[in-house]
Enzyme design. Sequence first.
Site, PDB file in Angstrom:
ATOM      1  N   LYS A 160     -17.231  59.828  40.128  1.00  0.00           N
ATOM      2  CA  LYS A 160     -17.618  58.816  39.156  1.00  0.00           C
ATOM      3  C   LYS A 160     -19.116  58.549  39.255  1.00  0.00           C
ATOM      4  CE  LYS A 160     -14.531  56.297  41.103  1.00  0.00           C
ATOM      5  NZ  LYS A 160     -13.589  55.232  41.537  1.00  0.00           N
ATOM      6  N   THR A 163     -16.608  43.915  36.763  1.00  0.00           N
ATOM      7  CA  THR A 163     -16.193  45.278  37.088  1.00  0.00           C
ATOM      8  C   THR A 163     -15.310  45.349  38.335  1.00  0.00           C
ATOM      9  OG1 THR A 163     -18.264  45.579  38.328  1.00  0.00           O
ATOM     10  CG2 THR A 163     -18.248  46.303  36.025  1.00  0.00           C
ATOM     11  N   GLY A 180     -12.370  45.942  40.494  1.00  0.00           N
ATOM     12  CA  GLY A 180     -11.127  46.691  40.339  1.00  0.00           C
ATOM     13  C   GLY A 180     -11.210  47.897  39.424  1.00  0.00           C
ATOM     14  N   THR A 181     -12.427  48.285  39.017  1.00  0.00           N
ATOM     15  CA  THR A 181     -12.527  49.431  38.095  1.00  0.00           C
ATOM     16  C   THR A 181     -12.018  50.718  38.730  1.00  0.00           C
ATOM     17  OG1 THR A 181     -14.846  49.661  38.773  1.00  0.00           O
ATOM     18  CG2 THR A 181     -14.424  48.531  36.702  1.00  0.00           C
ATOM     19  N   GLY A 182     -12.356  50.942  40.000  1.00  0.00           N
ATOM     20  CA  GLY A 182     -11.905  52.169  40.668  1.00  0.00           C
ATOM     21  C   GLY A 182     -10.400  52.211  40.819  1.00  0.00           C
ATOM     22  N   CYS A 183      -9.814  51.084  41.203  1.00  0.00           N
ATOM     23  CA  CYS A 183      -8.354  50.998  41.324  1.00  0.00           C
ATOM     24  C   CYS A 183      -7.692  51.265  39.980  1.00  0.00           C
ATOM     25  CB  CYS A 183      -7.952  49.604  41.821  1.00  0.00           C
ATOM     26  SG  CYS A 183      -8.699  49.079  43.377  1.00  0.00           S
TER      27      CYS A 183
END
Length: 270
Positions: free
Chosen positions: A171, A204, A206-209
Amino acid sequence: MIACTIAGSDSGGGAGIQADLKTFQELRVFGTSVITALTAQNTKGVHGIYPATADFVKDQLNAVIDDFDLKAVKTGMLFNAEIVETIVSVLESKEIPLIVDPVMIAKGGASLLKEQATIALKEKLLPVATVCTPNIPEAEVLTGLTIKTEEEIELAGEYLLNLGMQCVVIKGGHLAGKHAIDTVFIRGEKPFKMKTERLKTIHTHGTGCTFSAAITAEIAKGKPLKTAIIEAKKFVQLAIRYPLNIGHGFGPTNHFAYQEHRGICDVQVI
């Protein structure tokens, strides 16, 4: 379809188990869970971490596998090496797609993965993974490389693929530029990029989760790997574009946005 998330609990509801289950639900997948740790957490930071024992993690995972026909599993915060090794011991003999989000640092800066757990994740979990979704700092830790250019992203992707997994999504949100560009490496195929507008927002958390959970849900539904990744990118991009504006720190993404605005998305595949 049924999926499972193995991760920490976020009492603020924006990341971890809570974000994963919300994402599964919005994508019409039934979610089961294995909790690796409880956190006292909100949008302003992590105020306490209370890990589960490795034996309890194993009990939860075996209970889920024994009763449900899992079509995909994802991991998030794993905290220590014992938990990582326990998960590998259960899953390595199962033919279930495994999506690994190598969670290391919370949005507010708190460490969520001990040093020995990072080594175990790299040496034991990633070789049995289907997909790994590191951001730039996580990819740097996993590879030992400094990543600031496209060439360095290419080197990192090749390094991680060589650990044994089928796919790596690096990412690009941490790199400067007008656009956020994620690079996708799939074994035996030419890499491709997903280009989106860089949105100016602090919401933002929790975006990765959420992104990795969306990949998990789409794979659980039987979508091809590339299709699942692109749809997951649309899900998280909309979740960021239409924030809930709650909390007094790094607010959560909006898991309702995909169903409410799904016709509006600007993911460019190049």
